[in-house]
Design an enzyme around this catalytic site. Structure first.
Site, PDB file in Angstrom:
ATOM      1  N   ASP A  14      29.629  26.375  -5.443  1.00  0.00           N
ATOM      2  CA  ASP A  14      28.193  26.646  -5.600  1.00  0.00           C
ATOM      3  C   ASP A  14      27.368  25.366  -5.576  1.00  0.00           C
ATOM      4  O   ASP A  14      26.516  25.127  -6.429  1.00  0.00           O
ATOM      5  CB  ASP A  14      27.921  27.393  -6.916  1.00  0.00           C
ATOM      6  CG  ASP A  14      28.757  28.658  -7.060  1.00  0.00           C
ATOM      7  OD1 ASP A  14      29.316  28.873  -8.147  1.00  0.00           O
ATOM      8  OD2 ASP A  14      28.864  29.400  -6.069  1.00  0.00           O
ATOM      9  N   GLU A 174      22.802  36.946  -2.932  1.00  0.00           N
ATOM     10  CA  GLU A 174      22.676  35.990  -4.051  1.00  0.00           C
ATOM     11  C   GLU A 174      22.402  34.603  -3.483  1.00  0.00           C
ATOM     12  O   GLU A 174      22.160  34.454  -2.291  1.00  0.00           O
ATOM     13  CB  GLU A 174      23.973  35.984  -4.869  1.00  0.00           C
ATOM     14  CG  GLU A 174      25.211  35.749  -4.041  1.00  0.00           C
ATOM     15  CD  GLU A 174      26.492  36.246  -4.704  1.00  0.00           C
ATOM     16  OE1 GLU A 174      26.445  36.772  -5.829  1.00  0.00           O
ATOM     17  OE2 GLU A 174      27.555  36.098  -4.090  1.00  0.00           O
TER      18      GLU A 174
HETATM   19  C1  6LW Z   1      27.915  32.412  -8.269  1.00  0.00           C
HETATM   20  C2  6LW Z   1      27.557  33.477  -7.290  1.00  0.00           C
HETATM   21  C3  6LW Z   1      28.880  34.052  -6.986  1.00  0.00           C
HETATM   22  O1  6LW Z   1      26.904  32.241  -9.223  1.00  0.00           O
HETATM   23  O2  6LW Z   1      29.816  33.599  -7.846  1.00  0.00           O
HETATM   24  O3  6LW Z   1      30.224  35.590  -6.066  1.00  0.00           O
HETATM   25  C4  6LW Z   1      29.155  32.987  -8.919  1.00  0.00           C
HETATM   26  N1  6LW Z   1      29.100  34.864  -6.077  1.00  0.00           N
HETATM   27  O4  6LW Z   1      26.914  32.984  -6.136  1.00  0.00           O
HETATM   28  C5  6LW Z   1      30.023  31.945  -9.560  1.00  0.00           C
HETATM   29  O5  6LW Z   1      30.477  31.026  -8.593  1.00  0.00           O
END
Ligand code: 6LW
Length: 496
Positions: A14, A174
């Site tokens: 991330d 996201e």
């Molecule tokens: C992150 C999000 C995700 O905040 O995993 O699966 C979380 N997507 O983008 C943790 O890495």
């Protein structure tokens, strides 16, 4: 010059990046590990050096007994009017917040909480307006990027949250990031989930509130169609413009092994992919929309050499930067010297989602030789290859009634087994060695110049595909047993 991916190896997912003068700064998520949110700096985007963490105090982050892969999710780092801001989510307490600093090499502020839910928060500074974005859902419960305006001095919401983009239909929309480039507001996101279906998508608008028009050829970057290719799960990116005006994407991915039953155990790592803007204002990414293990580029001066630290010891690492604890440590149980470590064990073991006497360093590559001298008074102490409380391999020295023994413990889900045990009588110390390969860990006891094979275990059963979660294998040193004292020296992790 040619650079290799990942540019930051090991469990550093991330990534978010900003640039101040001639230096790039990058942060990553850290889940249940403390300190939280590691910070890196670079002058060339391919060589990264960790300089610290954003969350270094208990008052900044609640990690008490958070579940594995809970805690600190994706961060965003931005710089505005001389001040750095880092916003992230405590996914266990479901709180979005930011911290700030005027000295990135020093302490960060206390958290400023934001009253908007979702994860993967982003801060966007546009003239005198500050926009806060996160993933979430719209009024119909459909995945959306939500946005509000905030007062950056107090965190107060100045407008109601509103959904500004619903993505391109992929699941798990996201990782929003907004940019003002030329006359356009670009909104970039991740879709598909942070595994094999992961992808980067984006849209643009003439207003920061939308409406947004999706790039016609989304996903702009994904490796989801490259079955069997080493790099997978490419997504969750942040754009950055370099000193010469070229654009790049720092993003996550993982290096899979086991071609036909793919898995990964080093966690999601940080990758660098070139971005090219067209005359029409849309941008493309990487090698035909994918990222690859090695890019040849004239965008980075030929004088730049991508270097890699291959050997980690107590003496050439910094306890506060290179090492991490499981949740908030009980500091009274740790005694640090430049060349040794003393741990006082407690009743807390590695099998609990708690804070055992443990300190670890991320496994950064597949092939490595790990060794350490350990002296034990009572209880147990050793080296652990740790994914979570239910998935770890331990090579340890243990005191039983009247003598000491070396054990190899394999914990894989419900199967918790001491596979090997050998008495070393009243010898209270041992030199333990682990050799890591792509598909195997091999365990040894060093006796003088002899390396005595003691066992082996497959990396597969410490993978994210088996254990679940969002982290990667941590090479940990631990002690357990009330009143036990363990001394560690001559630690060495050498990547081969
Ligand atoms: C992150 C999000 C995700 O905040 O995993 O699966 C979380 N997507 O983008 C943790 O890495």
């Amino acid at each position: 010059m040619r650079y290799n991916n990942p540019v930051i190896k090991g469990f550093y997912p991330d990534p978010s990046v900003c640039k101040v003068d001639d230096t790039y700064y990058l942060v990553c998520s850290s889940m249940q590990y403390f300190p939280g949110v590691p910070i890196f700096e670079s002058k060339d985007l391919v060589n990264w050096n960790q300089i610290g963490h954003c969350l270094t105090r208990k008052s900044q982050i609640m990690l008490d007994r958070v579940n594995s892969s809970g805690g600190v999710f994706a961060p965003t780092i931005r710089h505005n009017n001389g001040r750095f801001y880092m916003t992230t989510t405590n996914d266990t307490t479901h709180q979005n917040f930011y911290v700030w600093t005027d000295d990135i090499y020093g302490e960060w502020s206390e958290p400023v909480y934001i009253d908007q839910d979702g994860i993967d928060p982003d801060l966007f500074f546009d003239n005198n307006n500050v926009y806060f974005m996160s993933n979430g859902s719209d009024e119909h419960g459909i995945g959306a990027i939500n946005q509000c305006k905030i007062d950056i001095e107090t965190g107060e919401k100045l407008t109601a949250s509103q959904s500004i983009w619903r993505g391109t239909g992929g699941r798990f929309l996201e990782s929003p990031h907004m940019y003002k480039i030329n006359d356009w507001y670009y909104l970039m996101a991740a879709e598909g989930g942070t595994e094999f279906g992961h992808m980067v998508t984006y849209a643009r608008s003439k207003s920061p509130n939308g409406p947004f028009e999706a790039y016609p050829l989304n996903p702009v970057l994904t490796n989801r169609n490259l079955g069997g290719y080493e790099i997978q799960a490419v997504g969750h990116g942040d754009l950055i413009q370099d000193h010469d005006g070229n654009w790049w994407l720092l993003h996550l991915g993982f290096r899979q092994i086991g071609k036909w039953i793919p898995y990964h155990h080093l966690g999601r790592e940080t990758f660098l992919t070139p971005i090219t803007f067209g005359e029409d204002g849309w941008f493309t990414a990487g090698h035909e929309g994918t990222t690859i293990t090695s890019f040849e580029t004239d965008r980075i001066p030929g004088r730049v050499v991508q270097e890699e630290k291959k050997c980690y010891t107590f003496e050439n690492t910094n306890w506060d930067i290179d090492w991490c604890y499981l949740r908030l440590p009980h500091s009274e149980n740790y005694l640090f010297k430049s060349d040794s470590l003393k741990l006082m064990g407690t009743e807390v073991t590695l099998d609990q989602a708690d804070s055992p006497s443990f300190i670890g360093i991320r496994q950064k590559d597949f092939k490595a030789r790990i060794s350490c001298d350990i002296t034990l008074s009572d209880g147990e102490a050793g080296i652990t290859l740790y994914m979570d409380e239910n998935h770890h391999y331990d090579l340890a020295i243990r005191k039983n009634e009247d003598n000491y023994e070396i054990i190899e413990r394999l914990n894989i889900g419900d199967i918790k087994s001491v596979e090997k045990m050998v008495s070393i009588n009243n010898d209270d110390h041992a030199t333990l060695v682990i050799e890591a390969e792509h598909e195997l860990y091999r365990f040894y006891i060093q006796e003088g110049s002899n390396l005595i094979p003691f066992g082996k275990a497959q990396t597969k059963y410490l993978s994210s595909e088996v254990a679940g979660g969002f982290t990667g294998v941590i090479i940990g040193l631990y002690a357990c047993g009330t009143g036990s004292i363990a001394e560690f020296s001559n630690f060495r992790c050498e990547y081969l």
